[in-house]
Design a protein around this motif. Sequence first.
Motif, PDB file in Angstrom:
ATOM      1  N   MET A  67      -9.561 -38.121 -24.722  1.00  0.00           N
ATOM      2  CA  MET A  67      -7.876 -37.422 -24.455  1.00  0.00           C
ATOM      3  C   MET A  67      -8.201 -36.233 -25.228  1.00  0.00           C
ATOM      4  SD  MET A  67      -7.011 -39.251 -22.008  1.00  0.00           S
ATOM      5  CE  MET A  67      -6.118 -40.487 -21.116  1.00  0.00           C
ATOM      6  N   ILE A  68      -8.497 -35.957 -26.170  1.00  0.00           N
ATOM      7  CA  ILE A  68      -7.765 -34.972 -27.525  1.00  0.00           C
ATOM      8  C   ILE A  68      -8.768 -34.217 -27.519  1.00  0.00           C
ATOM      9  CG2 ILE A  68      -7.136 -33.897 -29.787  1.00  0.00           C
ATOM     10  CD1 ILE A  68      -5.088 -36.261 -29.816  1.00  0.00           C
ATOM     11  N   ALA A  69      -9.831 -34.618 -27.553  1.00  0.00           N
ATOM     12  CA  ALA A  69     -11.565 -33.919 -27.913  1.00  0.00           C
ATOM     13  C   ALA A  69     -11.890 -33.126 -27.079  1.00  0.00           C
ATOM     14  CB  ALA A  69     -12.415 -35.091 -28.910  1.00  0.00           C
ATOM     15  N   PRO A  70     -11.856 -33.317 -25.929  1.00  0.00           N
ATOM     16  CA  PRO A  70     -12.744 -32.345 -25.103  1.00  0.00           C
ATOM     17  C   PRO A  70     -11.357 -31.323 -24.662  1.00  0.00           C
ATOM     18  CG  PRO A  70     -12.854 -34.409 -24.066  1.00  0.00           C
ATOM     19  CD  PRO A  70     -11.703 -34.694 -25.209  1.00  0.00           C
ATOM     20  N   GLU A  71      -9.943 -31.205 -24.860  1.00  0.00           N
ATOM     21  CA  GLU A  71      -9.038 -30.674 -24.745  1.00  0.00           C
ATOM     22  C   GLU A  71      -8.917 -29.559 -25.629  1.00  0.00           C
ATOM     23  OE1 GLU A  71      -7.256 -30.244 -21.634  1.00  0.00           O
ATOM     24  OE2 GLU A  71      -8.815 -31.718 -21.355  1.00  0.00           O
ATOM     25  N   ILE A  72      -9.195 -29.857 -26.825  1.00  0.00           N
ATOM     26  CA  ILE A  72      -9.172 -29.145 -27.909  1.00  0.00           C
ATOM     27  C   ILE A  72     -10.682 -28.251 -28.652  1.00  0.00           C
ATOM     28  CG2 ILE A  72      -9.938 -30.081 -29.912  1.00  0.00           C
ATOM     29  CD1 ILE A  72      -7.637 -29.066 -31.962  1.00  0.00           C
ATOM     30  N   LEU A  73     -11.821 -28.998 -28.406  1.00  0.00           N
ATOM     31  CA  LEU A  73     -13.352 -28.592 -27.698  1.00  0.00           C
ATOM     32  C   LEU A  73     -12.857 -27.059 -27.046  1.00  0.00           C
ATOM     33  CD1 LEU A  73     -15.924 -31.217 -27.979  1.00  0.00           C
ATOM     34  CD2 LEU A  73     -15.258 -29.333 -30.212  1.00  0.00           C
ATOM     35  N   LEU A 149     -21.119 -40.745 -21.548  1.00  0.00           N
ATOM     36  CA  LEU A 149     -22.138 -40.739 -22.440  1.00  0.00           C
ATOM     37  C   LEU A 149     -23.255 -39.011 -22.098  1.00  0.00           C
ATOM     38  CD1 LEU A 149     -22.999 -44.228 -23.768  1.00  0.00           C
ATOM     39  CD2 LEU A 149     -22.417 -41.955 -24.414  1.00  0.00           C
ATOM     40  N   CYS A 150     -23.293 -39.582 -20.020  1.00  0.00           N
ATOM     41  CA  CYS A 150     -24.047 -38.622 -19.857  1.00  0.00           C
ATOM     42  C   CYS A 150     -23.008 -37.592 -20.279  1.00  0.00           C
ATOM     43  CB  CYS A 150     -24.124 -38.399 -18.492  1.00  0.00           C
ATOM     44  SG  CYS A 150     -25.701 -39.468 -18.148  1.00  0.00           S
ATOM     45  N   ARG A 151     -22.417 -37.179 -19.976  1.00  0.00           N
ATOM     46  CA  ARG A 151     -21.412 -35.949 -20.093  1.00  0.00           C
ATOM     47  C   ARG A 151     -21.048 -35.177 -21.398  1.00  0.00           C
ATOM     48  NH1 ARG A 151     -15.439 -36.546 -18.138  1.00  0.00           N
ATOM     49  NH2 ARG A 151     -14.784 -37.910 -18.449  1.00  0.00           N
ATOM     50  N   VAL A 152     -21.513 -36.449 -22.031  1.00  0.00           N
ATOM     51  CA  VAL A 152     -20.849 -35.995 -23.848  1.00  0.00           C
ATOM     52  C   VAL A 152     -22.037 -35.132 -24.325  1.00  0.00           C
ATOM     53  CG1 VAL A 152     -20.628 -36.689 -26.380  1.00  0.00           C
ATOM     54  CG2 VAL A 152     -19.018 -36.983 -24.439  1.00  0.00           C
ATOM     55  N   TYR A 153     -23.371 -36.446 -24.010  1.00  0.00           N
ATOM     56  CA  TYR A 153     -25.070 -35.676 -24.353  1.00  0.00           C
ATOM     57  C   TYR A 153     -25.653 -35.089 -23.594  1.00  0.00           C
ATOM     58  CZ  TYR A 153     -22.663 -39.071 -28.401  1.00  0.00           C
ATOM     59  OH  TYR A 153     -21.855 -39.619 -29.658  1.00  0.00           O
ATOM     60  N   HIS A 431     -10.446 -33.510 -19.181  1.00  0.00           N
ATOM     61  CA  HIS A 431     -10.615 -33.002 -18.525  1.00  0.00           C
ATOM     62  C   HIS A 431     -11.753 -30.932 -18.598  1.00  0.00           C
ATOM     63  CE1 HIS A 431     -10.518 -36.149 -14.844  1.00  0.00           C
ATOM     64  NE2 HIS A 431      -9.490 -36.115 -15.672  1.00  0.00           N
ATOM     65  N   ARG A 432     -10.727 -30.684 -19.269  1.00  0.00           N
ATOM     66  CA  ARG A 432     -10.842 -28.976 -19.978  1.00  0.00           C
ATOM     67  C   ARG A 432     -12.496 -28.732 -20.146  1.00  0.00           C
ATOM     68  NH1 ARG A 432     -10.089 -24.325 -18.048  1.00  0.00           N
ATOM     69  NH2 ARG A 432     -10.302 -22.791 -18.459  1.00  0.00           N
ATOM     70  N   PHE A 433     -12.699 -29.559 -21.742  1.00  0.00           N
ATOM     71  CA  PHE A 433     -14.321 -28.526 -21.430  1.00  0.00           C
ATOM     72  C   PHE A 433     -14.986 -29.139 -20.994  1.00  0.00           C
ATOM     73  CE2 PHE A 433     -17.985 -30.809 -24.071  1.00  0.00           C
ATOM     74  CZ  PHE A 433     -18.576 -29.441 -24.201  1.00  0.00           C
ATOM     75  N   PHE A 434     -14.743 -30.511 -20.087  1.00  0.00           N
ATOM     76  CA  PHE A 434     -15.751 -31.110 -19.585  1.00  0.00           C
ATOM     77  C   PHE A 434     -16.173 -29.867 -17.939  1.00  0.00           C
ATOM     78  CE2 PHE A 434     -15.788 -35.246 -21.509  1.00  0.00           C
ATOM     79  CZ  PHE A 434     -16.422 -34.931 -22.721  1.00  0.00           C
ATOM     80  N   ARG A 438     -19.884 -28.162 -16.306  1.00  0.00           N
ATOM     81  CA  ARG A 438     -20.606 -28.481 -15.875  1.00  0.00           C
ATOM     82  C   ARG A 438     -20.383 -27.403 -15.430  1.00  0.00           C
ATOM     83  NH1 ARG A 438     -16.977 -29.317 -12.356  1.00  0.00           N
ATOM     84  NH2 ARG A 438     -14.691 -29.811 -12.086  1.00  0.00           N
ATOM     85  N   ASN A 439     -19.807 -26.675 -14.836  1.00  0.00           N
ATOM     86  CA  ASN A 439     -19.201 -25.165 -14.491  1.00  0.00           C
ATOM     87  C   ASN A 439     -20.083 -23.960 -14.832  1.00  0.00           C
ATOM     88  OD1 ASN A 439     -18.039 -25.463 -11.589  1.00  0.00           O
ATOM     89  ND2 ASN A 439     -16.941 -26.270 -12.715  1.00  0.00           N
ATOM     90  N   GLY A 440     -21.329 -24.610 -16.412  1.00  0.00           N
ATOM     91  CA  GLY A 440     -21.894 -23.397 -16.924  1.00  0.00           C
ATOM     92  C   GLY A 440     -21.366 -22.281 -17.453  1.00  0.00           C
ATOM     93  N   ARG A 441     -19.790 -22.452 -17.568  1.00  0.00           N
ATOM     94  CA  ARG A 441     -18.678 -21.969 -18.247  1.00  0.00           C
ATOM     95  C   ARG A 441     -18.550 -21.665 -19.864  1.00  0.00           C
ATOM     96  NH1 ARG A 441     -14.526 -20.325 -13.748  1.00  0.00           N
ATOM     97  NH2 ARG A 441     -15.408 -20.367 -12.055  1.00  0.00           N
ATOM     98  N   ASP A 442     -19.137 -19.813 -20.179  1.00  0.00           N
ATOM     99  CA  ASP A 442     -18.544 -19.866 -21.180  1.00  0.00           C
ATOM    100  C   ASP A 442     -17.272 -20.543 -22.392  1.00  0.00           C
ATOM    101  OD1 ASP A 442     -20.817 -18.852 -21.561  1.00  0.00           O
ATOM    102  OD2 ASP A 442     -19.923 -16.841 -21.476  1.00  0.00           O
ATOM    103  N   ILE A 443     -16.900 -20.585 -23.376  1.00  0.00           N
ATOM    104  CA  ILE A 443     -15.634 -21.439 -24.162  1.00  0.00           C
ATOM    105  C   ILE A 443     -14.839 -19.713 -24.758  1.00  0.00           C
ATOM    106  CG2 ILE A 443     -13.989 -22.644 -25.548  1.00  0.00           C
ATOM    107  CD1 ILE A 443     -16.832 -25.192 -24.835  1.00  0.00           C
ATOM    108  N   SER A 444     -13.999 -19.590 -24.439  1.00  0.00           N
ATOM    109  CA  SER A 444     -13.751 -18.375 -24.913  1.00  0.00           C
ATOM    110  C   SER A 444     -11.834 -19.341 -25.194  1.00  0.00           C
ATOM    111  CB  SER A 444     -13.343 -16.970 -23.795  1.00  0.00           C
ATOM    112  OG  SER A 444     -12.443 -15.930 -24.125  1.00  0.00           O
ATOM    113  N   LYS A 445     -11.504 -18.871 -27.071  1.00  0.00           N
ATOM    114  CA  LYS A 445     -10.455 -19.673 -27.064  1.00  0.00           C
ATOM    115  C   LYS A 445      -9.341 -18.420 -28.257  1.00  0.00           C
ATOM    116  CE  LYS A 445     -11.422 -24.250 -29.124  1.00  0.00           C
ATOM    117  NZ  LYS A 445     -12.124 -24.718 -29.353  1.00  0.00           N
ATOM    118  N   HIS A 446      -8.814 -18.803 -28.353  1.00  0.00           N
ATOM    119  CA  HIS A 446      -6.942 -18.420 -28.919  1.00  0.00           C
ATOM    120  C   HIS A 446      -7.645 -16.705 -29.167  1.00  0.00           C
ATOM    121  CE1 HIS A 446      -6.956 -22.197 -30.445  1.00  0.00           C
ATOM    122  NE2 HIS A 446      -8.588 -22.036 -31.378  1.00  0.00           N
TER     123      HIS A 446
END
Length: 480
Positions: A67-73, A149-153, A431-434, A438-446
């Motif tokens: 619940m937390i890790a995919p949101e803060i990643l 497992l698939c979506r993490v690794y 859900h957010r990280f995944f 899965r859409n090939g998007r870069d992560i931009s934060k802060h």
Amino acid sequence: MIKEIKNSFYYSILALFPMMACTDLNTTPRQSLTPEVAFNDVAGYQSVANSMYSRANSFSYYGQTMMIAPEILADNLRLVANTGRYQGEETNGDRDHIAIWNGVVYGGINDANLIIETIDDESVAGEEDQKSFIKGDAYFMRALFYFDLCRVYGYEPGREVDGFNLGPILRLTPTLVASDANFRTRSTVEEVYAQIESDLLAAIPLVGAVSIGSEGVYYANTGAALTLLARLYLYWGRMEDAEGAATSAMNLLGLRTNGDGLSEPGQYVQGFSRAPHPESLFELELRQVDWSSVDGVNNSLNSLVSDNEPAAQFIIGASNELMAAYEEEDVRRDCWRETTREGIEGPVYASRKWTGYKGDFLENLPVIRAAELYLIRAEARYQNNPRGAREDVNALRSKRGLGPVDNLLSGEALLNRILQERRVEFALEGHRFFDLKRNGRDISKHGDFLEVPYTDYRVLANIPLEQIQLNEDLEQNPGY
């Protein structure tokens, strides 16, 4: 066969325990179960199923991490207190990711494997409909474990970087004796997806339908299985199949294009303080007996992200970017409470989604909610049926206090709108990280202070080093 399992049960635990602390090789059921309880009748198999669910509740899985890790990643959360927890995940540090390659998840898979492999044995006493339900439950949970497992690794099919297409190790038979504990190579993500699809299709006729938000959602059910199948197809890029599975689930559950079946706007926030959640399709039930005396304050979602008095830790709040993503009239914004935190300039936002409403920081965990069906189908439709996609988005928005989107919205702009709706709808639900990945998007934060390109190796989690050393056939993810 059952007799052989009974005879080997204790030996398997003793022989395999040294190598099984964090590997895909796990014995089952938990050590508190005796062979006689576990394998003679339906009640025993229900105990194994309970073990399977107990693993899913773990703090290293849905009880906290998923619940937390995919949101803060990603870009939805930020740290508001320095306790050493989730610091690496906030900065996307090397090897700071979602660590579920462990005995919890693979142990749950092994529980499911044992049920699927042996419950139909003629020596198992019990009604056939009970056996069928428990078997369907095991198929559903095995699908969920492997999907995570698939979506993490691994990368989603069609989104591979440099052709890397490996997922988890695929095991479909229980590890019961030392001879079962052979080391294996990783399967491809597509191979595992095909197995997940097969498991969900097997579960659907066995588990039966239940109403949204009823106590039946504490177990596998047809609506949840169809929704997970639609989610699988969305990740797989099989958009027509995703639309079909979502539509089947919506028809079954009575969800309509006017949002019927979803909470009214004024009831949205309080829905997260009810058991089960009124939009739940699948929910993990937590009870006081599942926790030790310090679990609540130390590890619960409520303690980490809310500011309950007097004992909550409240170390994680909403990011400024997430708060800016809410429209003014959006009732989902009310899932955050503005407050202050010593050492932090400006307001910080504590969660009102995880409220610990059962007392002592305890609450249930809605893993699959009906709102997801509207957004899965909208995303599956956005290219070939933008009008239908807008209808689905608008149906959801009508239940969140918002008006319709622009009726000319299409193409990439429509997809961005759908992903924005997913961001604010499922904030703090993992859900957010995944969705970005899965859409090939870069992560931009802060405020663009940190950028993680999609091609960066840190997008995939690392397999624990001890597992690589233990199994010479196990290939590490690129970059680690």
